[in-house]
Enzyme design. Structure first.
Site, short mmCIF file in Angstrom:
data_model
loop_
_atom_site.label_atom_id
_atom_site.label_comp_id
_atom_site.label_asym_id
_atom_site.label_seq_id
_atom_site.Cartn_x
_atom_site.Cartn_y
_atom_site.Cartn_z
N CYS A 94 20.87 -34.88 20.94
CA CYS A 94 21.35 -34.34 22.22
C CYS A 94 21.11 -35.30 23.38
O CYS A 94 21.79 -35.21 24.40
CB CYS A 94 20.64 -33.03 22.53
N HIS A 347 27.76 -27.66 25.60
CA HIS A 347 26.81 -28.74 25.30
C HIS A 347 27.32 -29.54 24.10
O HIS A 347 26.86 -29.34 22.98
CB HIS A 347 25.44 -28.09 25.01
N CYS A 378 15.90 -31.22 26.11
CA CYS A 378 15.19 -31.20 24.84
C CYS A 378 16.08 -31.87 23.78
O CYS A 378 17.29 -31.98 23.94
CB CYS A 378 14.82 -29.78 24.43
N GLY A 380 16.67 -32.62 19.41
CA GLY A 380 16.40 -32.19 18.04
C GLY A 380 15.29 -32.99 17.38
O GLY A 380 15.02 -34.14 17.74
#
Ligand SMILES: CC(C)(COP(=O)(O)OP(=O)(O)OC[C@H]1O[C@@H](n2cnc3c(N)ncnc32)[C@H](O)[C@@H]1OP(=O)(O)O)[C@@H](O)C(=O)NCCC(=O)NCCS
Length: 405
Positions: A94, A347, A378, A380
């Site tokens: 991300c 997202h 945040c 993964g």
């Protein structure tokens, strides 16, 4: 030879409208999305000679097919950048685009680059999350990570467990506010200036033009959210309404040294103050922005009270709430995600870091009293990333002094 560290400035950022997986952008190649926004960045900054771009980094989480082949290079060639401009691909799930920005910026700071292009893309239609993933069996057999670590929604449920004060009601209220703030920002015309309309095609529907984020749900109500299923755990708290969705989209940003920005007449909108990445337990990945922000602040010699604006990626409402609660910031603090966030607009994994920066640059323009802002997200497998920015559109007053901090 001694060299001075260069200041890095954010000049401009654009993105495609984000589509719903399986929706308007589902039949559009991911690399073509990047090409469209690269061309727009060049069009918007005509005083920059394209041959003066020193490097191009583009992130994607699943790097195969139209997201493979070293995207930074392929997209540059396809966008008509001179062959002399090199490029590469980058992956931090991300935080891919955020890492493209920080990695290229480190090169600017060191004097290796003057001007760079950073980008991120994810077509979750063409590359569903986890597609082709082959985690090493040791992760589970040796209990290096919990099984939940590979399912992001399960990590969000774990946060609700760990912090019982972060209730589903609070998550739903935060999600509803994201939708209404986004609707307000669209109504005010704050988001559209950085959107690049994308021609779409569908075997079924023919040609079209996507001009706005496709997944927004401005009609969202707390009652509507309360009744949604909890797909990650029976009787859980994480729903389609208080999580980001599955989306297609791309983002790109132009960064430069302050010296090069001056040379080419590029308007510098934010200065990079510093950045940090940090790791946490993978099964609680949503809490990653807490240590990355603490680290970035400490290295910059700043404290959370110095930050006037926050762009926190909304992978899940509970994960933003964990960040806010840690720093003693109210759930509805107007400094946080003033134009809404990923719960409303989506997202597309590796692209979101630059969306946050593009939003912050606009937040700064509307809030000239703000001096410092952060973009944080945040990541993964248990990480967080934070970039601190200084408002170059600052009017000299101190917003945090006026708040009495
Ligand atoms: C949560 C998730 C599983 C939902 O996927 P989905 O079921 O395809 O989502 P949908 O858009 O179809 O929504 C499911 C239902 O909720 C409803 N819904 C969604 N948002 C809503 C809202 N704001 N208000 C009211 N209803 C809503 C939909 O209408 C749908 O209703 P239906 O079942 O009656 O048709 C998926 O979005 C997901 O995995 N998100 C997390 C992505 C992620 O992990 N990203 C990485 C982060 S680190």
């Amino acid at each position: 030879m001694s060299r001075a560290l260069q200041d890095v400035v954010f000049v401009d950022g654009v993105r495609t409208p984000f589509g719903k997986a399986g929706g308007a952008l589902a039949e559009t190649r991911a690399d073509d999305l990047v090409v469209a926004i690269f061309r727009e960045l060049l069009r918007r900054n005509p005083t920059l000679p394209p041959e003066r771009i020193d490097d191009v980094a583009v992130a994607a989480t699943t790097q195969v097919g139209d997201q493979g082949m070293t995207l930074g290079r392929t997209a540059s060639l396809l966008a008509g950048l001179p062959q002399s401009v090199p490029g590469y691909a980058i992956d931090r799930m991300c935080a891919g685009a955020m890492t493209a920005v920080t990695t290229l910026s480190s090169g600017i700071m060191a004097g290796a680059y003057d001007v760079v292009l950073a980008g991120g893309v994810e077509s979750m239609s063409r590359h569903p999350m986890g597609d082709g993933m082959d985690p090493n069996p040791r992760f589970l057999s040796e209990r290096l990570v919990d099984t939940d670590a590979l399912v992001m929604g399960a990590t969000a449920e774990n946060l609700h467990d760990r912090y019982p004060t972060l209730t589903k009601d609070r998550a739903d209220a935060f999600a509803a506010a994201s939708q209404s703030k986004t609707a307000h920002a669209y109504a005010e015309g704050w988001i559209q200036p950085d959107l690049v309309p994308i021609a779409t095609r569908s075997a079924e529907l023919g040609w079209g033009l996507l001009t706005a984020d496709e997944a927004m749900r401005p009609e969202t109500t707390l009652d509507g959210l309360a009744g949604l299923k909890t797909p990650f755990r029976p009787h859980g708290r994480v729903t389609a309404g208080n999580a980001s969705g599955l989306n297609d989209g791309a983002t790109a940003a132009l960064l430069a040294s302050q010296t090069a920005a001056d040379e080419f007449g590029l308007a510098a909108r934010m200065r990079m103050v510093g950045f940090a990445f940090a790791g946490v337990e993978p099964e609680f990945m949503g809490v990653g922005p807490v240590p990355s922000t603490e680290k970035a602040l400490a290295r910059a010699g700043l404290s959370i009270e110095d930050i006037d604006l926050f762009e926190v990626n909304e992978a899940f409402a509970v994960q933003v709430l964990a960040f806010l609660e840690h720093f003693g910031i109210p759930d509805d603090d107007p400094r946080v995600n003033p134009m809404g966030g990923a719960i409303a607009v989506g997202h597309p994994l590796a692209s979101s870091g630059i969306r946050l920066m593009t939003y912050l640059a606009r937040d700064f323009a509307r809030t000239p009293s703000a001096r410092y802002g952060i973009t944080t997200m945040c990541i993964g497998l248990g990480m967080g990333g934070t970039v601190i920015w200084e408002n170059l559109q600052h009017d000299g007053s101190a917003a945090h002094d006026r708040r009495g901090a």
